[in-house]
Design an enzyme around this catalytic site. Structure first.
Site, PDB file in Angstrom:
ATOM      1  N   GLY A  36      65.107  22.255 -19.180  1.00  0.00           N
ATOM      2  CA  GLY A  36      64.973  21.018 -19.731  1.00  0.00           C
ATOM      3  C   GLY A  36      63.610  20.509 -19.059  1.00  0.00           C
ATOM      4  O   GLY A  36      62.807  19.889 -19.647  1.00  0.00           O
ATOM      5  N   HIS A  37      63.419  20.815 -17.664  1.00  0.00           N
ATOM      6  CA  HIS A  37      62.245  20.195 -17.125  1.00  0.00           C
ATOM      7  C   HIS A  37      61.047  21.148 -17.846  1.00  0.00           C
ATOM      8  O   HIS A  37      60.094  20.320 -18.054  1.00  0.00           O
ATOM      9  CB  HIS A  37      62.045  20.754 -15.732  1.00  0.00           C
ATOM     10  CG  HIS A  37      62.997  20.340 -14.805  1.00  0.00           C
ATOM     11  ND1 HIS A  37      64.088  21.191 -14.141  1.00  0.00           N
ATOM     12  CD2 HIS A  37      63.385  19.100 -14.155  1.00  0.00           C
ATOM     13  CE1 HIS A  37      65.055  20.347 -13.316  1.00  0.00           C
ATOM     14  NE2 HIS A  37      64.203  19.185 -13.202  1.00  0.00           N
ATOM     15  N   GLN A 148      66.012  12.311 -21.789  1.00  0.00           N
ATOM     16  CA  GLN A 148      66.977  11.359 -22.328  1.00  0.00           C
ATOM     17  C   GLN A 148      68.340  11.825 -21.565  1.00  0.00           C
ATOM     18  O   GLN A 148      69.279  10.945 -21.587  1.00  0.00           O
ATOM     19  CB  GLN A 148      67.050  11.653 -23.863  1.00  0.00           C
ATOM     20  CG  GLN A 148      68.243  10.821 -24.600  1.00  0.00           C
ATOM     21  CD  GLN A 148      68.344   9.427 -24.288  1.00  0.00           C
ATOM     22  OE1 GLN A 148      67.012   9.022 -24.250  1.00  0.00           O
ATOM     23  NE2 GLN A 148      69.360   8.850 -24.338  1.00  0.00           N
ATOM     24  N   MET A 184      71.692  20.885 -19.558  1.00  0.00           N
ATOM     25  CA  MET A 184      71.045  21.522 -18.400  1.00  0.00           C
ATOM     26  C   MET A 184      70.814  20.499 -17.147  1.00  0.00           C
ATOM     27  O   MET A 184      70.503  19.566 -17.553  1.00  0.00           O
ATOM     28  CB  MET A 184      69.743  22.315 -18.753  1.00  0.00           C
ATOM     29  CG  MET A 184      69.946  23.395 -19.618  1.00  0.00           C
ATOM     30  SD  MET A 184      68.553  24.244 -20.063  1.00  0.00           S
ATOM     31  CE  MET A 184      69.015  25.483 -20.975  1.00  0.00           C
ATOM     32  N   SER A 185      71.218  21.211 -15.868  1.00  0.00           N
ATOM     33  CA  SER A 185      71.071  20.200 -14.857  1.00  0.00           C
ATOM     34  C   SER A 185      70.791  20.952 -13.634  1.00  0.00           C
ATOM     35  O   SER A 185      71.577  22.059 -13.554  1.00  0.00           O
ATOM     36  CB  SER A 185      72.292  19.343 -14.706  1.00  0.00           C
ATOM     37  OG  SER A 185      72.216  18.880 -13.206  1.00  0.00           O
TER      38      SER A 185
END
Ligand code: AMP
Length: 284
Positions: A36-37, A148, A184-185
């Protein structure tokens, strides 16, 4: 890629590049990078001459009983990942560099930052808005890239930029997901194997909500009940909130007549996960 630790060094380098007419894009992060990043970084690199990524775990946005102390940190790996996608500057300031004195001035975020995640995490969005404003003043980018995935954070920051006439445009990037749909986190690593399996229900529930709207359901309350039921049925989750809101203002929507956001926050054990989906409404 240069790793920079002080405001002064970063400002100096960027002032020179700005004077040469280079466009500067900025991606603020708390590190522990995942795809994600990296998707935000890639987009920024593609659209700007210079990409600055900040990596700062901001204590101001963590509550006293939250995970600040154990928030995942892996600078070596983060440097490799940012460098692999041609980020120009990775800004990794110390706590002292960002908060040399206890702050006397904060960004007050108002209602949009005090509902939903803001209600469960008092002071969180004030901490986010304050550090993002500080970082914007240090970097002075043309564009800021946000995910988002953190929809309420996007709404709070956009509103701050509008209210305070901050000269920066905002690009929102879609949520990167694991193959099974889990957003994803950095916090996903806290999940036990069972919780990780159960967490798939978040994306499933959001997609079911979107489908109900696509098939003509307009009663927000009914959709929320069905989403809650699905989440609680097959998992160990406890629900913080499920809500249907207007996309920019985050006002709750009872009767759906235009595009909306379904937002959820759910706890698996001690790990709190959030996710959301934008639902376009046709034939309004
Ligand atoms: P964080 O390091 O969690 O503060 O996130 C830094 C930026 O990456 C924020 O703008 C997030 O919204 C964004 N981000 C986090 N997770 C994702 C994801 N799964 N997909 C896209 N962007 C993300």
């Amino acid at each position: 890629m240069k790793v920079i630790k002080t405001n002064k060094a970063l400002r100096g380098k960027l002032a020179f590049l700005r004077s040469q007419g280079k466009s500067i894009g900025f991606v603020p992060t708390m590190g522990a990078f995942h795809e994600g990043h990296v998707s935000l970084m890639r987009r920024c690199v593609k659209e700007n001459d210079i990409t600055v990524v900040s990596l700062f775990v901001n204590p101001l946005q963590f509550g006293p009983r939250e995970d600040l102390a154990r928030y995942p940190r892996n600078l070596k790996r983060d440097i490799e990942m940012a460098s692999a996608v041609n980020v120009d500057f990775l800004f990794v300031p110390s706590l002292q560099e960002i908060y040399p004195e206890p702050l006397s001035t904060f960004v007050q975020v108002g209602k949009i930052g005090n509902i939903l995640c803001g209600a469960s995490r008092p002071g969180h969005f004030q901490g986010v808005a304050t550090v993002v404003l500080k970082l914007l003043n240090i970097v002075q980018p043309c564009v800021i890239y946000l995910g988002q995935k953190d929809a309420q954070q996007v709404a709070v920051i956009k509103r701050m930029i509008f209210d305070l006439n901050i000269p920066v445009s905002v690009v929102i990037c879609p949520t990167s997901r694991e193959a099974d749909g889990l957003a994803m986190s950095s916090r996903n690593i806290y999940l036990s194997p069972t919780e990780r399996r159960d967490a798939v229900v978040l994306n499933k529930a959001l997609r079911m909500g979107a489908r109900l709207i696509a098939f003509g359901e307009r009663d927000g309350g009914k959709i929320i009940s069905k989403i809650k039921k699905l989440i609680l049925e097959g998992s160990s989750a406890s629900i913080d909130y499920v809500s249907i809101v207007e996309i920019s203002g985050f006002a709750p929507v009872r009767r759906i007549s235009k595009d909306v956001l379904i937002v959820i926050a759910v706890k698996f054990g001690t790990t709190r996960l959030i996710d959301n989906v934008i639902v376009k409404v046709h034939g309004k």
